[in-house]
Enzyme design. Sequence first.
Site, mmCIF file in Angstrom:
data_model
loop_
_atom_site.group_PDB
_atom_site.id
_atom_site.type_symbol
_atom_site.label_atom_id
_atom_site.label_comp_id
_atom_site.label_asym_id
_atom_site.label_seq_id
_atom_site.Cartn_x
_atom_site.Cartn_y
_atom_site.Cartn_z
ATOM 1 C CE LYS A 1 -3.823 -2.399 0.631
ATOM 2 N NZ LYS A 1 -4.448 -2.922 -0.542
ATOM 3 C CB CYS A 2 4.469 1.699 0.194
ATOM 4 S SG CYS A 2 5.774 2.951 0.257
#
Length: 164
Positions: free
Chosen positions: A34-35
């Site tokens: 999710k970065c």
Amino acid sequence: MSIFSIPVRTIKGEETTLESYKGQVLLIVNTATKCGFAPQFKGLQKLYDTYKDQGFAVLGFPCGQFANQEPGDDAQIAEACELNFGVNFPLFSKIDVNGSEAHPLFKQLTEEARGVLGSKAIKWNFTKFLVDRNGHVVKRFAPTEEPAKLEQQIQSLLKPLADA
């Protein structure tokens, strides 16, 4: 202790070590699906695909320590990496890379290759450690460093075996 003898757990939950990677050039990365740097998965996969037959491997270690950008469990992480980014390089179980619960592998990596101003702490997801065939950390790369920019250094570490 050699990095090859440090116990690790695969993303499928199998206890092992990095012994099977002895003699290979490694790029060890703390990852997070999710970065904002998650698009680097594709670049990491490209490096793996290009050089895996020459004795190179990318090893991904998911970590949720940075803004919980890896919120899932190992099964969810494996699925997201495969479906969203086409990852088939080796992934390992979710770990901590900083603090008292930091995985021994990352304790050793950060001891051998310190960051800015000599800091051991990993600042964010997608910090990369380039390791030679003997298990020595050659260089630490910041999360902002795109995988493609590491290609020349990977090639130079792969050459000695090809030239022998």
